[in-house]
Design an enzyme around this catalytic site. Structure first.
Site, PDB file in Angstrom:
ATOM      1  N   ARG A 175     -38.953  12.924  12.544  1.00 13.89           N
ATOM      2  CA  ARG A 175     -38.272  12.975  13.596  1.00 13.89           C
ATOM      3  C   ARG A 175     -38.459  12.038  14.825  1.00 13.89           C
ATOM      4  O   ARG A 175     -37.920  11.676  15.563  1.00 13.89           O
ATOM      5  CB  ARG A 175     -38.391  14.508  14.341  1.00 13.89           C
ATOM      6  N   GLN A 211     -31.496  15.539  13.660  1.00 17.43           N
ATOM      7  CA  GLN A 211     -32.172  16.130  12.570  1.00 17.43           C
ATOM      8  C   GLN A 211     -31.841  15.318  11.156  1.00 17.43           C
ATOM      9  O   GLN A 211     -32.324  14.971  10.268  1.00 17.43           O
ATOM     10  CB  GLN A 211     -32.144  17.464  12.510  1.00 17.43           C
ATOM     11  N   HIS A 239     -26.839  19.412  14.808  1.00 17.79           N
ATOM     12  CA  HIS A 239     -28.102  18.803  14.745  1.00 17.79           C
ATOM     13  C   HIS A 239     -28.367  17.505  14.283  1.00 17.79           C
ATOM     14  O   HIS A 239     -29.000  17.311  13.512  1.00 17.79           O
ATOM     15  CB  HIS A 239     -29.148  19.773  14.232  1.00 17.79           C
ATOM     16  N   ASP A 278     -31.676  26.016   5.416  1.00 13.91           N
ATOM     17  CA  ASP A 278     -32.092  26.095   6.802  1.00 13.91           C
ATOM     18  C   ASP A 278     -32.184  27.612   6.889  1.00 13.91           C
ATOM     19  O   ASP A 278     -31.484  28.581   6.031  1.00 13.91           O
ATOM     20  CB  ASP A 278     -31.046  25.715   7.601  1.00 13.91           C
ATOM     21  N   ARG A 308     -30.667  20.112  24.214  1.00 18.54           N
ATOM     22  CA  ARG A 308     -30.588  21.421  23.489  1.00 18.54           C
ATOM     23  C   ARG A 308     -30.029  22.627  24.146  1.00 18.54           C
ATOM     24  O   ARG A 308     -30.517  23.017  25.090  1.00 18.54           O
ATOM     25  CB  ARG A 308     -32.073  21.639  23.009  1.00 18.54           C
ATOM     26  N   CYS A 319     -35.396  21.366   7.889  1.00 13.65           N
ATOM     27  CA  CYS A 319     -35.982  21.017   9.203  1.00 13.65           C
ATOM     28  C   CYS A 319     -36.884  21.653   9.745  1.00 13.65           C
ATOM     29  O   CYS A 319     -37.291  21.326  10.822  1.00 13.65           O
ATOM     30  CB  CYS A 319     -34.208  21.216   9.939  1.00 13.65           C
TER      31      CYS A 319
HETATM   32  N1  NVA Z   1     -30.032  26.230  12.441  1.00 20.23           N
HETATM   33  C1  NVA Z   1     -31.266  26.283  13.217  1.00 20.23           C
HETATM   34  C2  NVA Z   1     -31.779  25.192  13.029  1.00 20.23           C
HETATM   35  C3  NVA Z   1     -33.190  25.011  14.074  1.00 20.23           C
HETATM   36  C4  NVA Z   1     -33.773  23.919  14.233  1.00 20.23           C
HETATM   37  C5  NVA Z   1     -31.064  26.903  14.650  1.00 20.23           C
HETATM   38  O1  NVA Z   1     -29.954  26.414  15.201  1.00 20.23           O
HETATM   39  O2  NVA Z   1     -31.706  27.746  15.239  1.00 20.23           O
HETATM   40  N1   CP Z   2     -36.217  20.927  13.322  1.00 21.89           N
HETATM   41  C1   CP Z   2     -36.256  21.264  14.759  1.00 21.89           C
HETATM   42  O1   CP Z   2     -35.248  20.754  15.524  1.00 21.89           O
HETATM   43  O2   CP Z   2     -37.326  21.892  15.242  1.00 21.89           O
HETATM   44  P1   CP Z   2     -37.670  22.350  16.472  1.00 21.89           P
HETATM   45  O3   CP Z   2     -36.598  23.564  16.701  1.00 21.89           O
HETATM   46  O4   CP Z   2     -39.041  23.008  16.443  1.00 21.89           O
HETATM   47  O5   CP Z   2     -37.401  21.425  17.739  1.00 21.89           O
END
Ligand code: NVA
Ligand code: CP
Length: 311
Positions: free
Chosen positions: A290, A132, A129, A222, A102, A262
């Site tokens: 997930r 997801q 993502h 989101d 990540r 998500c």
């Molecule tokens: N768009 C959000 C998704 C979190 C799972 C982010 O990148 O923070």
């Molecule tokens: N949806 C998702 O990726 O959640 P986290 O940021 O908690 O991993």
């Protein structure tokens, strides 16, 4: 050897194979049959951003498949002190069997994958993502929705981009409504539209949430402020005024439409408390999935290793 960096790198059949594996392994898991598909394997999990779901689902998932997960926060490894991504890749991938990352720019995960001896999975970047969105697809199927009209209302971000690629590859209808100035990335859009020509997906863009949601089977959104955008919060909250998914907006969707998120969700911003709680069953099924979707992806990647990669 294949990496799972974006949905765009896979054919429809390959994506469906991963989903089928996820469904099969989910049934086994529910019966407490833990088949060691990845026995003695180690999954390195590098996090440069926070996480609840991604960390817990990957760590639990690899354990249930007979392996072990290593949580590697960039604060605790030398990556956070400036060791290059390519060196990190060349070290870690000689010790572990698969890596999940990540991070911020997609170019960072692309670089890691370029130097990695083992499959790399995108656990969220600024651009995509994909784990997801595979999960969301599995969840739609479990809700009995096979050929959906999906409405995505909100920021043209990593989640929106992943929806675009999934729709373009699988061929379902996707309507994206974003505020002006927060549209999806041009390059991502043109790539998706190229794939859509092949799959027949009808993908449309607007600045009108109502138009997007009208008659939709799935409504999704989101956060308006993604990780790394905290400084833009004030400006963003103003720009997204009118984009909340509330009862008035949901009323325009198909009867029985589902709502996916998500998570984490910010009630009163991208979704109202009422809509969130009315659709909590779907949202938390999505969260649980997930675990299952990612097992399908990990096992699929393991089945597609190039056997002569090790020198
Ligand atoms: N768009 C959000 C998704 C979190 C799972 C982010 O990148 O923070
Ligand atoms: N949806 C998702 O990726 O959640 P986290 O940021 O908690 O991993």
């Amino acid at each position: 050897m294949r990496h799972f960096l974006s949905i765009k790198d896979f054919t429809k059949n390959e994506l469906l194979e991963m989903i089928e594996l996820a469904q099969k392994i989910k049934i086994q898991t529910k019966k407490r049959e833990f088949v060691p598909y990845l026995e003695h394997q180690t999954l390195g999990m590098i996090f440069e951003k926070s996480s609840t779901r991604t960390r817990v689902s990957f760590e639990t998932g690899i354990y249930q498949l007979g392996g072990v997960g290593l949580f590697l926060s960039s604060n605790d490894i030398q990556l956070g002190r400036g060791e290059p991504m390519k060196d990190t890749a060349r070290v870690i991938s000689r010790m572990v069997d698969m890596v999940m990352i990540r991070t911020f720019e997609q170019s960072k995960i692309d670089e890691f994958a370029k130097y990695s001896k083992v499959p790399v999975i995108n656990g969220l970047t600024d651009s995509y993502h994909p784990v997801q969105i595979m999960t969301d697809y599995l969840t739609m199927l479990e809700c009995g929705i096979t050929n959906p009209v999906v409405a995505y209302v909100g920021d043209g971000n990593n989640i929106a981009h992943s929806w675009l690629m999934l729709s373009a590859k699988l061929g379902f209808e996707l309507r994206v409504a974003t505020p002006k100035g927060y549209e999806c990335d041009d390059e991502v859009v043109s790539t998706a539209l190229e794939f859509a020509k092949e799959s027949g997906a009808n993908i449309t863009f607007s600045h009108d949430p109502k138009e997007a949601v009208k008659g939709a089977d799935v409504v999704t959104t989101d956060t308006w402020v993604s990780m790394g955008q905290e400084d833009e919060k004030e400006v963003r909250l103003k720009a997204f005024n009118g984009y909340i998914v509330d009862n008035n907006l949901m009323a325009l969707a198909q009867d029985g439409a589902i709502f996916l998120h998500c998570l984490p969700a910010y009630r009163g911003y991208e979704v109202s408390e009422e809509v969130f709680e009315a659709h909590a069953d779907e949202i938390f099924l999505e969260a649980e999935n997930r675990l299952h979707a990612q097992k399908g992806i990990m096992v699929w990647l393991d089945n597609h290793r190039d056997e002569d990669i090790d020198e």
